[in-house]
Design an enzyme around this catalytic site. Structure first.
Site, PDB file in Angstrom:
ATOM      1  N   ASP A  77       7.664  17.578  32.486  1.00  0.00           N
ATOM      2  CA  ASP A  77       7.295  18.107  33.808  1.00  0.00           C
ATOM      3  C   ASP A  77       6.003  18.901  33.683  1.00  0.00           C
ATOM      4  O   ASP A  77       5.614  19.313  32.589  1.00  0.00           O
ATOM      5  CB  ASP A  77       8.413  18.970  34.415  1.00  0.00           C
TER       6      ASP A  77
ATOM      7  N   GLU B 172      10.787  22.574  32.246  1.00  0.00           N
ATOM      8  CA  GLU B 172      10.203  23.700  31.509  1.00  0.00           C
ATOM      9  C   GLU B 172       9.353  24.573  32.425  1.00  0.00           C
ATOM     10  O   GLU B 172       9.382  25.790  32.333  1.00  0.00           O
ATOM     11  CB  GLU B 172       9.371  23.180  30.338  1.00  0.00           C
TER      12      GLU B 172
END
Lengths: 475, 475
Positions: A104, A168
């Site tokens: 991500d 994250e």
């Protein structure tokens, strides 16, 4: 490149790098706008996870794309972004190395400041510009290609697992539960993470300490509606002025955080660390010049590196309220808000710090407004033993790529999951970063030097070779 | 109604009110959708202007319908809506009274919230509901009917001019140029405006002071790009924290503005004003409750009304910087900004105040950031001497209508055109409002109590009588 004659199969792997192929594949991944913070990108998250699954399967890994979830504020179950988990077992007598990364990325805003579109990777001056190029797609994918490089030359020297998450950049809310639910599958002797910056372009770095994080939002409410500043100015509470006052009071004129109890238990920097860091090629003037500021303000009594690596901080990350458009609107806003985060160091607990600021803010709010502090997320600070054989193996791998001694540093950033790896999986973590601060992660025009990407691939490969040499007794 | 036996022709005019006629005529005007903001209503603007021209001509006025224009952002000439200017000269030895009003109205949106159509005047519970009913067709037309009432009983006691513009609801962009081009024609001893709300339903009010305005934007620049708060937190200047510190320093803990020289020359509230305002039916608790706040913070040593009407203030009207989206983004922003306005009182000059804050802000900025202060706009504070014969005449006129002493108030807002009347025409302005806040000007279901309309007609008539008694020497 140096040669490491003690290692079997330690020929210079750089000759076998497929640079064009490695770049083309990474660019494909960078084109997927996997912004975890934005619900409209949920399909892109699935696309990115699937991209990684497919690739790792071609390398002979057994791959799972696991749905995740976590408990929301209201106690309800919230769906998370998927985890890509892959493993390739080669020899039960060999160490198992788990590589963690995340697919991500940060939101791309402000879009208008990007020179080229954030999700259209563009090469300029040897750098690829794209959101996620360095943080963390480029660095994580270097490990994938490092494994591919080793496989192209023979078998893997260790058992390898990949744990690639998609949350994250929003604080990994689902990961701890995922780790707990998969402790057996995720068992590893060491976990490798490349998700940050090395000390300097010519200083390959092993990082043994990370700061933690407490991130909150402060909401200030004034009147029940926006008011005309002429009719009400001088009597109505102004939530923006109040918020500014609160923020200003959170630090004193020595740059110290004023929250009572904030510094309780903070581990002091050791004399050995002070000495080691003082020898690093840190040039404060150049550092200031690199971000075009006339001064580097911070806590009195500490060097810049000490402040960045081993001292807690408080920064406002965002603020809003009232009229932000063109021209003048004579309004007293009903509400204002700010995002405030504190970087924490060993000895500080994020939950405790969040509680301290939650309790403190209402006591410093001026009359007439209501304030609320909302916890967004936290992460434990971490420090690992710099003398461990894994750390030393990483140092050797870096020396083979860069032909110079690695620096042993800490870093100012936070990787909350490192603390979870420690506490849930019981595995030590090695931070071997391929990026640089100048890559501008989280900023517009994030980039990654293609040379750093290729060196990352080589480092990943050599690191697995070096870790293959670490005997059970050494671990 | 009281009688004012010292006035010739001071018989009770209310007996001669043609209520039905006054209402029918106003309703006709209200049916014209003269929305100045909407170009599709240009023909309606012309119809409304023509309606007023025709009416004033029947009253014996010499009427002009003047085209207007102003300079657009790009320097081009932009056509404005017409001004209706009318005059009736009766006696050169008598004062000349100019009545200002506007025939344009706010847009009617949101249409679905209107109980009856906005341009079909409808009477419910003694109120006429229609866009423009109180703002400002009803209040301005009361003066037209007041003149008609006096004429029905004899000659006018003063020379009368009407200045009825069509751009008030879009900021009167053409009016200053019109005033400058017509200084001679617009010469008057006093200008009367009825375009607002009186203090309370049972408190007829003469407003003799308005606050001025200095409105600026503060820009703070930190690094040359957004930074990761982990990598840079503790050393990089944070423009949001810096902006908060600057804003917090602009006021002290007594609510006083700290800008050096800010209070120089500020006219103190006189003991007479203090006493007069203390007697008004002001309920601070109800005021706080009306906006749902637990306190009404402000400058120490002054009552709420004093602070609102006669003390300068500083309010942040908007603030921005960094990440404002959902969730947490660990960024140190490159820049932050705020809109800051100061309401000014007599004795303060907007240009000087703007210069003071422009000079001061850089001196209170913390190390590491660059700041810039940009002037957006300013407006002069206005005060007419409360003891002036005009103000006293207005008070007497109100007492004749309402049979109670008028309040002499100031108001916290700014009306830019009032400052233009002062500076360009050199005439004092009397604000005698017939409306109430509950009329909901600018909102759906705008209305005007018919009783307030008829009292406005009477007030207009008596005011001209009273002003006719003001000798040249008194002015």
């Amino acid at each position: 490149m140096t040669t490491s004659e003690h290692l079997p199969g330690s020929s210079d792997l750089s000759a076998h790098l497929d640079r064009a192929g490695a770049e083309a594949e990474l660019f494909e991944l960078l084109r997927i706008p996997s912004v975890s913070a934005d619900p409209s990108h949920v399909p892109d998250m699935a696309r990115a996870a699937d991209f990684l699954r497919a690739k790792l399967e071609t390398l002979g890994f057994t791959v799972r794309v696991d749905a995740t979830s976590h408990t929301g504020k209201g106690g309800q179950t919230v769906a998370g972004h998927p985890v890509v988990f892959a493993e390739k077992q080669v020899d039960a007598s060999k160490p198992t190395v788990m590589i963690y990364g995340h697919y991500d990325v940060q939101p791309e805003a402000p879009l208008e400041e990007w020179v080229s579109p954030p999700f259209e990777p563009t090469v300029r001056n040897g750098r690829v510009y794209a959101r996620g190029s360095t943080d963390d797609k480029g660095q994580a994918y270097a490990h994938v290609r490092g494994v591919e490089l080793l496989l192209s030359q023979g078998a893997l020297p260790v058992n390898v697992k990949f744990l690639l998450e998609g949350e994250e950049e929003v604080g990994s809310p689902s990961l701890a539960a995922y780790l707990r639910a998969n402790v057996e599958a995720l068992k590893a002797d060491v976990i490798v993470i490349s998700d940050g910056s090395r000390f300097a372009p010519d200083v390959p770095t092993v990082t043994y300490g990370l700061r933690g994080l407490s991130y909150v939002e402060i909401h200030v409410q004034g009147a029940n509606r926006d008011l005309h500043s002429g009719s009400y100015g001088g009597a109505a509470p102004n939530p923006i002025n109040a918020l500014a006052e609160i923020i200003a009071k959170l630090k004193d004129d020595q740059g110290r955080v004023t929250i009572p109890g904030f510094y309780d238990g903070v581990e002091e920097i050791t004399p050995a660390e002070r000495e080691m860091w003082a020898k690093l090629p840190q040039d404060d003037a150049a550092f200031a010049a690199s971000i075009d500021v006339p001064a580097l303000p911070g806590e009195a009594g500490y060097s810049v590196l000490e402040r960045l690596w081993a001292r807690p901080t408080l920064d406002v990350n965002g603020i809003w309220g009232g009229y932000q458009g063109e021209g003048s609107k004579t309004v007293i806003a009903a509400k204002a808000g700010a995002k405030v985060s504190m970087r924490l160091v060993p000895g500080q607990d994020p939950e405790r710090i969040t509680q301290l600021i939650t309790d403190y803010v209402p006591t410093i709010a001026p009359a007439g407004v209501k304030v609320e502090v909302k916890s967004l997320h936290g992460g434990q600070p971490i420090k690992v033993d710099a003398d461990s054989p894994f750390v030393q193996a990483a140092g050797r791998a870096l020396k083979r790529v860069y032909n110079r001694d690695a620096a042993f540093a800490r870093t100012g950033g936070s990787i909350p999951i490192v603390a979870d790896f420690r506490s849930i999986l019981g595995a030590p973590v090695l931070l071997v970063d391929f990026g640089l601060n100048e890559d501008a992660p989280h900023s517009p025009n994030e980039s990654f030097a293609l040379e750093d990407y290729h060196n990352g691939i080589l480092t990943g490969a050599y690191l697995l070779q070096e870790l293959g040499q670490v005997g059970e007794s050494e671990q």
